[in-house]
Design a protein around this motif. Structure first.
Motif, PDB file in Angstrom:
ATOM      1  N   GLY A 186       0.811  -1.178  -0.044  1.00 19.35           N
ATOM      2  CA  GLY A 186       0.004   0.151  -0.067  1.00 19.35           C
ATOM      3  C   GLY A 186       0.945   1.319  -0.048  1.00 19.35           C
ATOM      4  N   ASP A 187       0.334   2.301   0.713  1.00 20.25           N
ATOM      5  CA  ASP A 187       0.731   3.657   0.769  1.00 20.25           C
ATOM      6  C   ASP A 187       2.376   3.671   1.249  1.00 20.25           C
ATOM      7  N   ILE A 188       2.635   2.861   2.249  1.00 16.00           N
ATOM      8  CA  ILE A 188       3.829   2.710   2.735  1.00 16.00           C
ATOM      9  C   ILE A 188       5.091   2.304   1.907  1.00 16.00           C
ATOM     10  N   ARG A 189       4.534   1.238   1.174  1.00 15.17           N
ATOM     11  CA  ARG A 189       5.282   0.611   0.015  1.00 15.17           C
ATOM     12  C   ARG A 189       5.488   1.730  -0.918  1.00 15.17           C
ATOM     13  N   HIS A 190       4.700   2.567  -1.369  1.00 13.65           N
ATOM     14  CA  HIS A 190       4.932   3.474  -2.659  1.00 13.65           C
ATOM     15  C   HIS A 190       5.924   4.459  -1.924  1.00 13.65           C
ATOM     16  N   ARG A 191       5.769   5.125  -0.671  1.00 11.46           N
ATOM     17  CA  ARG A 191       6.387   6.097  -0.335  1.00 11.46           C
ATOM     18  C   ARG A 191       7.705   5.589   0.048  1.00 11.46           C
ATOM     19  N   ALA A 192       8.026   4.534   0.622  1.00 10.54           N
ATOM     20  CA  ALA A 192       9.163   3.909   0.794  1.00 10.54           C
ATOM     21  C   ALA A 192      10.036   3.860  -0.593  1.00 10.54           C
ATOM     22  N   GLY A 193       9.419   3.390  -1.535  1.00  8.91           N
ATOM     23  CA  GLY A 193      10.174   3.303  -2.840  1.00  8.91           C
ATOM     24  C   GLY A 193      10.639   4.703  -3.510  1.00  8.91           C
ATOM     25  N   THR A 194       9.614   5.621  -3.211  1.00  6.97           N
ATOM     26  CA  THR A 194       9.962   7.098  -3.728  1.00  6.97           C
ATOM     27  C   THR A 194      11.041   7.802  -2.909  1.00  6.97           C
ATOM     28  N   LEU A 195      11.055   7.298  -1.573  1.00  6.43           N
ATOM     29  CA  LEU A 195      11.985   7.923  -0.576  1.00  6.43           C
ATOM     30  C   LEU A 195      13.609   7.420  -0.950  1.00  6.43           C
ATOM     31  N   ALA A 196      13.388   6.059  -1.124  1.00  2.00           N
ATOM     32  CA  ALA A 196      14.714   5.214  -1.672  1.00  2.00           C
ATOM     33  C   ALA A 196      15.395   5.921  -2.608  1.00  2.00           C
ATOM     34  N   VAL A 197      14.730   6.409  -3.608  1.00  3.99           N
ATOM     35  CA  VAL A 197      15.364   6.982  -4.895  1.00  3.99           C
ATOM     36  C   VAL A 197      16.120   8.276  -4.444  1.00  3.99           C
ATOM     37  N   THR A 198      15.382   9.071  -3.687  1.00  7.96           N
ATOM     38  CA  THR A 198      15.725  10.255  -3.238  1.00  7.96           C
ATOM     39  C   THR A 198      16.990  10.218  -2.302  1.00  7.96           C
ATOM     40  N   LEU A 199      16.913   9.463  -1.470  1.00  7.94           N
ATOM     41  CA  LEU A 199      17.929   9.138  -0.638  1.00  7.94           C
ATOM     42  C   LEU A 199      19.161   8.589  -1.161  1.00  7.94           C
ATOM     43  N   GLY A 200      18.829   7.798  -2.182  1.00  7.18           N
ATOM     44  CA  GLY A 200      20.001   7.191  -2.552  1.00  7.18           C
ATOM     45  C   GLY A 200      21.057   7.855  -3.623  1.00  7.18           C
ATOM     46  N   VAL A 201      20.207   8.900  -4.294  1.00  5.51           N
ATOM     47  CA  VAL A 201      20.957  10.147  -5.091  1.00  5.51           C
ATOM     48  C   VAL A 201      21.885  10.718  -4.285  1.00  5.51           C
ATOM     49  N   GLY A 202      21.511  11.285  -3.034  1.00 10.00           N
ATOM     50  CA  GLY A 202      22.433  12.244  -2.021  1.00 10.00           C
ATOM     51  C   GLY A 202      23.429  11.126  -1.718  1.00 10.00           C
ATOM     52  N   THR A 203      23.162   9.723  -1.390  1.00 12.17           N
ATOM     53  CA  THR A 203      23.984   8.813  -0.808  1.00 12.17           C
ATOM     54  C   THR A 203      25.048   8.464  -1.771  1.00 12.17           C
ATOM     55  N   ALA A 204      24.781   8.341  -2.974  1.00  7.16           N
ATOM     56  CA  ALA A 204      25.497   8.048  -4.123  1.00  7.16           C
ATOM     57  C   ALA A 204      26.703   9.133  -4.041  1.00  7.16           C
ATOM     58  N   VAL A 205      26.569  10.441  -4.033  1.00  5.46           N
ATOM     59  CA  VAL A 205      27.305  11.501  -4.056  1.00  5.46           C
ATOM     60  C   VAL A 205      28.320  11.317  -3.022  1.00  5.46           C
ATOM     61  N   VAL A 206      27.797  11.365  -1.637  1.00  5.27           N
ATOM     62  CA  VAL A 206      28.562  11.171  -0.856  1.00  5.27           C
ATOM     63  C   VAL A 206      29.910   9.930  -0.458  1.00  5.27           C
ATOM     64  N   ALA A 207      29.171   8.773  -1.099  1.00  3.63           N
ATOM     65  CA  ALA A 207      29.649   7.457  -1.146  1.00  3.63           C
ATOM     66  C   ALA A 207      30.829   7.522  -2.068  1.00  3.63           C
ATOM     67  N   VAL A 208      30.747   8.101  -3.261  1.00  2.00           N
ATOM     68  CA  VAL A 208      31.642   8.365  -4.217  1.00  2.00           C
ATOM     69  C   VAL A 208      32.900   8.991  -3.859  1.00  2.00           C
ATOM     70  N   ALA A 209      32.366  10.189  -3.149  1.00  2.00           N
ATOM     71  CA  ALA A 209      33.504  11.024  -2.664  1.00  2.00           C
ATOM     72  C   ALA A 209      34.468  10.460  -1.536  1.00  2.00           C
ATOM     73  N   PHE A 210      33.694   9.546  -0.878  1.00  2.00           N
ATOM     74  CA  PHE A 210      34.363   8.822   0.508  1.00  2.00           C
ATOM     75  C   PHE A 210      35.210   7.785  -0.347  1.00  2.00           C
ATOM     76  N   LEU A 211      34.809   7.004  -1.258  1.00  3.37           N
ATOM     77  CA  LEU A 211      35.571   5.935  -1.941  1.00  3.37           C
ATOM     78  C   LEU A 211      36.557   6.546  -2.442  1.00  3.37           C
ATOM     79  N   THR A 212      36.658   7.683  -3.310  1.00  5.52           N
ATOM     80  CA  THR A 212      37.758   8.289  -3.833  1.00  5.52           C
ATOM     81  C   THR A 212      38.627   8.653  -3.208  1.00  5.52           C
ATOM     82  N   TRP A 213      38.408   9.253  -1.903  1.00  4.43           N
ATOM     83  CA  TRP A 213      39.135   9.740  -1.041  1.00  4.43           C
ATOM     84  C   TRP A 213      39.973   8.392  -0.493  1.00  4.43           C
ATOM     85  N   THR A 214      39.175   7.538  -0.160  1.00  2.00           N
ATOM     86  CA  THR A 214      39.651   6.280   0.295  1.00  2.00           C
ATOM     87  C   THR A 214      41.016   5.768  -0.544  1.00  2.00           C
TER      88      THR A 214
END
Length: 332
Positions: A186-214
């Motif tokens: 239901g609604d929780i599934r839909h909102r969680a999926g949408t939020l996952a994409v939004t969070l994932g974009v920001g996370t990808a930027v931070v993670a790539v920066a961290f791995l590059t520094w590593t």
């Protein structure tokens, strides 16, 4: 392959399993006030991890026990030097565990709200501090020739370590959102999926920066390949989440976490804790290890009991594999 190398790999595998499994637990806990719009929805979120969260923490206990038995010098230096952040992690995990058990004991909204705060902070604090801790293990800390930590708390809060904390925080949030999209309806599934994409974009930027520094601190060809794989896995997870393929998305975030942890351990070996002070203080898989006889006995124990533990936990996840929604939660 030497036994010290085998046990270094086993410690790495245990921490990888812990971060994958407890990672989505932490993510669900942090998303409780975001996706849970009322008490029934918050109960749905908690119930997605209710049967498995305590079993997931066994991976941490096993990893700590393996480190203590196989690499006592590493264990002693780590737990004495990182005493305060590890204590905060322990207290947060205790508060979180108590909250899961006591939240439903009374019906008052204020009572539940206090325990919801405990679940949130009990998830967010370890999610951030584990990244800080492992970034410092990889980067190195001030150690004396006797392998004793000679720095202070401020040495652990360096920019690289803080970026590592933000990376694990973001990865676990994204992992948790994908897990909720996979486990709810239901609604929780839909909102969680949408939020996952939004969070994932920001996370990808931070993670790539961290791995590059590593990789600028310490790297080898295998670590570079693993870091690239982690980035691709996270991008694949976001693509799958965007088209609502939750199973593939969860596989992608789990793989991204596994490859990121593998990057750190691969680039770190044969060291287990480099020294930024006296070079003689650097701990390696050799000088931090137990005796060969101890490692041999431990290896036989691991060969016997590890498949049993894996089989039992796999069976647990299979039993509780179905989705749940507010229709499964009674009004009172």
């Amino acid at each position: 392959m030497e036994l010290t190398t085998i046990w270094f790999l086993l410690v790495a595998v245990l921490f990888t399993g812990y971060f994958i499994l407890e990672g989505f637990d932490f993510g669900v806990g942090m998303l409780l006030p975001v996706l849970g719009r009322d008490d029934r929805q918050r109960r749905v979120l908690i119930n997605t991890i209710g049967p498995v969260w305590d079993g997931n923490e066994v991976w941490l206990i096993t990893a700590g026990g393996a480190m203590f038995a196989a690499f006592p010098e590493w264990y002693a230096t780590l737990f004495s030097g990182f005493y305060l952040p590890l204590l905060l992690i322990l207290l947060a995990l205790i508060a979180r565990g108590v909250a899961f058990e006591y939240r439903h004991k009374r019906p008052e909204a204020a009572w539940k709200r206090r325990w919801d705060h405990a679940i949130f902070w009990g998830s967010a604090i370890p999610a951030f501090l584990w990244g800080v801790a492992f970034a410092n293990i990889f980067r190195g800390v001030p150690l004396s020739a006797d392998h004793e930590y000679v720095g202070g708390l401020i040495d652990l809060l360096n920019p690289y370590a803080l970026l590592g904390g933000l990376t694990t925080l973001g990865l676990f949030l994204t992992h948790g959102a994908v897990f909720l999209a996979l486990k709810t309806t239901g609604d929780i599934r839909h909102r969680a999926g949408t939020l996952a994409v939004t969070l994932g974009v920001g996370t990808a930027v931070v993670a790539v920066a961290f791995l590059t520094w590593t990789l600028t601190i310490r790297a080898n060809p295998a670590a570079i390949v693993l870091a690239a794989g982690a980035a691709l896995a996270l991008l694949g997870a976001l693509a799958a989440a965007r088209v609502r393929r939750e199973g593939w998305a969860f596989t992608g975030t789990a793989l991204a976490i596994a490859l990121a942890v593998a990057t750190l351990f691969t680039a770190l070996f044969p060291n287990v804790m480099p020294s930024t002070g006296d070079p003689a203080g650097t701990l390696t898989a050799t000088n931090a290890a137990s005796t060969p006889y101890t490692l041999k006995i431990m290896t036989w124990v691991a060969v016997v009991f590890t498949p049993i533990v894996l089989a039992y936990q796999s069976w647990t996840y299979w039993v509780f594999r179905k989705r749940i929604g507010v229709q499964n939660i009674p009004q009172h």
